[in-house]
Design an enzyme around this catalytic site. Structure first.
Site, mmCIF file in Angstrom:
data_model
loop_
_atom_site.group_PDB
_atom_site.id
_atom_site.type_symbol
_atom_site.label_atom_id
_atom_site.label_comp_id
_atom_site.label_asym_id
_atom_site.label_seq_id
_atom_site.Cartn_x
_atom_site.Cartn_y
_atom_site.Cartn_z
ATOM 1 N N ASP A 12 0.866 -1.191 0.000
ATOM 2 C CA ASP A 12 0.000 0.000 0.000
ATOM 3 C C ASP A 12 0.897 1.233 0.000
ATOM 4 O OD1 ASP A 12 -2.287 1.630 0.182
ATOM 5 O OD2 ASP A 12 -2.127 1.732 2.356
ATOM 6 N N SER A 13 0.309 2.359 -0.369
ATOM 7 C CA SER A 13 1.068 3.611 -0.312
ATOM 8 C C SER A 13 1.394 3.973 1.141
ATOM 9 C CB SER A 13 0.265 4.735 -0.962
ATOM 10 O OG SER A 13 -0.989 4.859 -0.318
ATOM 11 N N GLU B 174 -6.593 9.703 8.962
ATOM 12 C CA GLU B 174 -5.289 9.604 9.631
ATOM 13 C C GLU B 174 -5.279 10.375 10.943
ATOM 14 O OE1 GLU B 174 -1.982 10.107 7.002
ATOM 15 O OE2 GLU B 174 -2.592 8.293 5.946
HETATM 16 N N1 DGL Z 1 -3.932 3.984 -0.357
HETATM 17 C C1 DGL Z 1 -4.577 5.032 -1.118
HETATM 18 C C2 DGL Z 1 -5.794 4.437 -1.854
HETATM 19 O O1 DGL Z 1 -6.347 3.441 -1.446
HETATM 20 C C3 DGL Z 1 -5.013 6.196 -0.246
HETATM 21 C C4 DGL Z 1 -3.881 6.998 0.315
HETATM 22 C C5 DGL Z 1 -3.047 7.659 -0.769
HETATM 23 O O2 DGL Z 1 -3.549 8.593 -1.440
HETATM 24 O O3 DGL Z 1 -1.915 7.232 -0.962
HETATM 25 O O4 DGL Z 1 -6.203 4.979 -2.852
#
Ligand code: DGL
Length: 273
Positions: A11-12, A160
């Site tokens: 994940d990011s 967050e």
């Molecule tokens: N993980 C990203 C998503 O699900 C959300 C957070 C981001 O913008 O990096 O789109």
């Protein structure tokens, strides 16, 4: 035959921990290796080229750790970079968009009135909305179905911050979601890792009976389907979880704890080559 290698999740940031939890519940004997690219978060406000470049680099690292599958828990990376990830991966890749679209179509079919196809609303980051990835996936399964998209960028920092049910969250939800009932959508996809944390606020801003689709569970099912019995670890002992991040601040530990619903004890800092 069994395969002891861990399942890799990407994940990011730490929002994808909700997907990790769903996979752990469904496949409790598997070892899980999670990578959150927290140094480069957020992906959802960036250009497709940047998201693809970041995702390629992060997945390259995850693959170098010897994982037997890659789960792209990030909606933005799944929407914009799944083809790049599949290109570099010799192991199965599961994104969140296809399972989310499947769940949305099933819910929409079950809630259509008198055979009239009701539209599906997709809430996601700006990058995911611009890609139309959910729209394409939904229309491929259900060609006559309309899809409306709404970018809700403030939901990410709100989740967050832990501001998921206060007046700021409620007022953001009221503004972002006004179009959804006007369009007649009764099924709404939470197309971003962070939005499930705002479920109550989102539901409160929509007409009663609106179905919210969270793809974490359906993604976990897709992961199970991608790993046939011969490629499982075997039911020896409960699997372990390792959490790797590219930036590990105190704030990030707090945020990770919010997604996990318990303290995120051991985040290991890694640098992507
Ligand atoms: N993980 C990203 C998503 O699900 C959300 C957070 C981001 O913008 O990096 O789109």
């Amino acid at each position: 035959m069994s395969d002891p290698r861990p399942i890799g999740l990407f994940d990011s940031g730490v929002g994808g921990l909700t997907v990790l939890e769903a996979v752990a519940r469904r496949m409790p004997f598997e070892d899980l290796l999670y990578l959150g690219d927290t140094a480069r978060l957020p992906y959802g406000t960036k250009s497709p080229e940047t998201v693809r470049r970041y995702a390629r680099r992060a997945i390259g690292f995850l693959l170098s750790q010897g994982v037997k599958a890659v789960v792209v828990a990030c909606n933005t990376a799944s929407a914009l970079a799944l083809d790049v990830i599949e290109e570099i991966s010799a192991v199965p890749v599961v994104g969140v968009v296809a399972p989310g679209a499947e769940a949305a179509v099933a819910a929409a079919r079950a809630s259509d009135l008198d055979g009239v196809l009701g539209p599906i609303a997709v809430l996601a980051t700006e990058a995911t909305v611009a890609s139309d990835a959910y729209g394409r996936a939904i229309r491929a399964l259900d060609p006559g179905r309309d899809v409306i998209h709404t970018a809700c960028p403030l939901f990410v920092p709100l989740a967050e911050e832990g501001w998921t049910e206060n007046e700021v969250a409620r007022s953001a939800a009221a503004r972002y979601l006004a179009e959804v009932p006007r369009a007649g959508a009764r099924v709404v996809v939470l197309g971003c890792t962070h939005y499930p944390l705002l479920t109550r606020t989102i539901a409160g801003a929509l007409p009663k009976g609106t179905i919210l689709v969270n793809s974490a569970e359906t993604t976990a099912r897709a992961v199970e389907a991608a790993l046939p019995p011969g490629s499982r670890r075997g039911e020896i002992s409960h699997g372990t979880t390792r959490l790797l991040v590219t930036d590990a601040s105190e704030r990030l530990r707090r945020v990770a704890g919010r997604f996990l619903g318990r303290p995120a004890a051991d985040l290991t800092l890694v640098d992507l080559p």
